[in-house]
Design a protein around this motif. Structure first.
Motif, short mmCIF file in Angstrom:
data_model
loop_
_atom_site.label_atom_id
_atom_site.label_comp_id
_atom_site.label_asym_id
_atom_site.label_seq_id
_atom_site.Cartn_x
_atom_site.Cartn_y
_atom_site.Cartn_z
N UNK A 158 0.85 -1.19 0.00
CA UNK A 158 0.00 0.00 0.00
C UNK A 158 0.88 1.23 0.00
N UNK A 159 0.68 2.14 -0.97
CA UNK A 159 1.50 3.36 -0.98
C UNK A 159 0.74 4.49 -0.31
N UNK A 168 -8.87 2.56 -5.34
CA UNK A 168 -10.05 2.86 -4.51
C UNK A 168 -10.33 1.76 -3.49
N UNK A 169 -9.28 1.11 -3.01
CA UNK A 169 -9.45 0.04 -2.04
C UNK A 169 -9.36 0.55 -0.61
N UNK A 215 -8.78 3.08 6.20
CA UNK A 215 -9.60 1.92 6.49
C UNK A 215 -9.51 0.95 5.30
N UNK A 216 -9.14 -0.30 5.58
CA UNK A 216 -8.88 -1.27 4.52
C UNK A 216 -9.56 -2.60 4.86
N UNK A 235 1.95 -4.91 2.80
CA UNK A 235 2.95 -4.03 3.40
C UNK A 235 2.37 -2.63 3.52
N UNK A 236 2.40 -2.06 4.73
CA UNK A 236 1.83 -0.73 4.93
C UNK A 236 2.92 0.32 4.74
N UNK A 237 2.55 1.52 4.32
CA UNK A 237 3.57 2.54 4.02
C UNK A 237 4.23 3.09 5.27
N UNK A 238 5.42 3.64 5.09
CA UNK A 238 6.11 4.30 6.19
C UNK A 238 5.26 5.47 6.68
#
Length: 674
Positions: free
Chosen positions: A478-479, A550-551, A560-561, A598-601
């Motif tokens: 995820x960016x 748009x996720x 929110x994912x 992977x979540x962004x920094x």
């Protein structure tokens, strides 16, 4: 028609009058007896807005002596059209069998359309120019007609007689897809034959009866219908034994046979009378011959036919080809694999069912096309010729349902069993991508009867409850802009792989991408690679790149994912409050989804869905696990069903179980800025 009505009036039918809250008693149910009342009488079945309603459905069967032994099936229907979709009932198509001495024909066809105009009933007669004959194939032709001047609100009425020179009696339906206000059904059985008669014990709508309801000369006994997994146990029902006597049923307000999604075909649950010839009689009334009374007898009778057992023994026409594809180094397993694939490519299935060869195996071999029996009896023959222990297996297809009692018509399909080193393997060469022990679902119904050359036979299981699997692995990132991208893999096995191969074997790249997107808005796939599409390997593998727009919902400083992203179960397809029919999932299955995101920094996890394990009656489960490590959120969801059938009594538990799955999949991961 006049003569037939007079002749029929002389028959003393024993009628069961089934109590019911009735339609208007003043209705005139004679042909051309339509009045103003027919336009207003209502059905008590309010379960749906029906397209049409049977004001009357009358069907009477009798036999007549003569140069040929014959049968008359007299049909009289009166139907009111309720809406635009109901206009299809204005056209009737009658299928007529044309093989051998059992050719069917139609006589005494009449029809009238009635419309209520300014309070008066006006009629339009069916003309000869609206009646059509058509050849369907070598076994059937049809006679069809379209009623004149039909509109919403019309009442149509027609009558005809189907004649034939056969003693076999087709099932007598007591229920249809629309309600019946008045039902009359009767049969006058000939003296030359003894019939076994049962009411379909699997029907949802029940008509309870026993021999004493019909008078003297009709005997009854309790029988147990064959084991049926959908009902969980054997079914006991009353069987009548009849010769030269009549039976009938007259009742009101038969509810519609309601279609329910994923029920495996409503036909097997229809209220109907099922007739089977049990014996023939001499003119003095003594029984001259008893027909097959057990499945063992049925199987032997079929095998002894020239178009079955004798056909298997003929081999000269393929001898050279068989020698060319085998060599002396091959063991039985390798021989089986080679011959199996050879037959698949040599003789294509033409879509016809049956247990007997049509024009002989040699003809099918030469033409490169044949029925189920042509293809699979050829496979048996070639395997036997090669020294492999192979025998035919008689099957009742899914369309044929589960038979009530032993009869040759109980089988309409044939597959193959080989035994190699003690292992039993089932084969069906009609399906390009079928594998050993993975027969097409159309044949994976009930159980099979394997028949040996000496006439001995026994039951075999057609499925071993092997799970069909779908495993999806998503490695994504995820960016900061909320875009999700990465790599995806999908692996399918067993029936899931078979279905995907059948759907996509000729698909181009664009078609495959559309298949993988599966209507998910915002999902894009690219660089698709497919392994083993046109093979019979156990696994079918897809790998592809994913971009998912748009996720993510961004509210303030939080993201929110949905953890399973486009693999989440968003809706519960099992929304009916209750079911009358079993729910057929086709096969046991396991669907496993693994998402590594992977979540962004600059973000951390504020909350994640908790891990759970939901259980459905010890027959299935949904295990949902989430964890985080090194800024990678891993979600593993496993949906598992050990059974392919949900009984109607268990439906509420399954519906609630699946609702919990959908609710769980909708929970969100919440990320917040650090």
């Amino acid at each position: 028609m006049k003569k037939l009505i007079i002749a029929l009036s002389l028959i003393s039918f024993y009628i069961i009058n089934v109590a019911a809250q009735g339609a208007d008693e003043e209705l005139n149910l004679d042909f051309k007896g339509v009045s103003v009342l027919d336009f207003s009488v209502e059905t008590v079945d309010k379960s749906n807005d029906f397209d049409a309603v049977y004001v009357l459905n009358r069907e009477l069967i009798k036999f007549y002596p003569g140069a040929k032994f014959g049968q008359m099936r007299i049909v009289h229907k009166r139907i009111r059209i309720e809406n635009q979709d109901g206009l299809e009932y204005a056209t009737e198509q009658i299928s007529l069998y044309q093989k051998g001495n059992a050719k069917e024909y139609v006589v005494d066809l009449e029809g009238v359309t009635y419309n209520l105009i300014d309070g008066k009933v006006e009629s339009s007669e069916l003309g000869k120019d609206a009646i059509f004959d058509k050849d369907i194939n070598e076994f059937y032709k049809s006679k069809s007609f379209t009623m004149p001047d039909v509109k919403v609100g019309s009442v149509i009425e027609y009558t005809y007689t189907i004649g034939s020179d056969t003693a076999y009696i087709d099932d007598l339906y007591l229920q249809y897809e629309i309600p019946i206000l008045n039902l009359e059904a009767g049969i006058l059985f000939p003296r030359q034959f003894v019939y076994n008669v049962v009411f379909n014990p699997r029907a949802v709508y029940k008509v309870a009866f026993n021999a004493s309801d019909f008078g003297e000369g009709i005997s009854g006994s309790k029988i147990t219908a064959e084991e049926d997994e959908e009902f969980g146990s054997d079914i006991e029902t009353e069987q009548l034994r009849i010769s030269g006597k009549s039976i009938g049923i007259a009742t009101k307000n038969i509810p519609a046979l309601a279609a329910e999604p994923m029920s495996g075909g409503a036909q097997r649950y229809r209220a109907k009378l099922i007739m089977n010839i049990a014996a023939t009689r001499f003119t003095n009334g003594q029984v001259s011959k008893e027909y097959a009374s057990s499945w063992r007898d049925v199987a032997k009778t079929i095998y002894d036919s020239d178009r079955f057992g004798s056909a298997i023994k003929k081999s000269s026409f393929y001898k050279k080809d068989l020698e060319s594809i085998l060599d002396d180094t091959m063991g039985d397993l390798k021989k089986t694999e080679v011959i199996y694939e050879f037959v698949k490519s040599k003789v294509k299935w033409n879509g016809r069912y049956g247990v007997f060869t049509r024009d002989g195996l040699k003809s099918a071999y030469k033409d490169g096309s044949g029925s189920v029996a042509d293809v699979n009896l050829l496979l048996v023959s070639m395997l036997k010729k090669a020294g492999v222990n192979a025998n035919p297996v008689l099957v009742s297809s899914d369309d044929n349902g589960v038979p009530i009692f032993p009869t040759r018509e109980g089988f309409d399909y044939v597959i193959v069993q080989v035994i190699i080193n003690g292992e039993k393997i089932l084969l069906d060469a009609t399906e390009k991508f079928a594998r050993p022990n993975l027969i097409p679902l159309r044949a994976a119904n009930w159980k099979g009867r394997v028949v040996q050359e000496n006439g001995a036979s026994d039951w075999v299981k057609l499925t071993e409850n092997q799970k069909s699997q779908e495993i999806v692995l998503l490695n994504l990132s995820l960016d900061e802009e909320g875009l999700i991208a990465g790599k995806a893999k999908k692996r399918l096995s067993q029936y899931m792989a078979l279905r995907s191969r059948n759907e996509n074997q000729n698909a181009n790249q664009e078609d495959i991408e559309e298949y993988l997107v599966n209507d998910n808005v915002g999902l894009q796939v690219a660089d698709v690679k497919v392994d083993d599409m046109n093979s019979t390997n156990e696994y079918l593998n897809y790998s592809f790149d994913v971009v998912y727009k748009d996720a993510v919902d961004e509210i303030g400083d939080k993201l929110y994912i949905t953890p399973l992203l486009f693999e989440a179960n968003e809706e519960n397809p099992f929304s009916l409050p209750r079911r009358n029919l079993p729910l057929d999932l086709s096969y046991p299955l396991e669907v496993k989804t693994i998402v590594n995101l992977a979540i962004p920094d600059g973000y951390e996890v504020e909350s994640m869905p908790q891990s759970v394990n939901y259980v459905y009656l010890n027959k299935g489960y949904y295990k949902y696990i989430t964890k985080i490590s090194n800024n990678i959120i891993t979600t593993v969801a496993t949906f598992n069903m050990d059974t392919s059938v949900v009984l109607s009594i268990d439906y509420k538990a399954f519906r609630d179980f699946y609702a919990s799955v959908v609710e769980k999949d909708a929970e969100k991961i919440v990320l917040k800025k650090i």
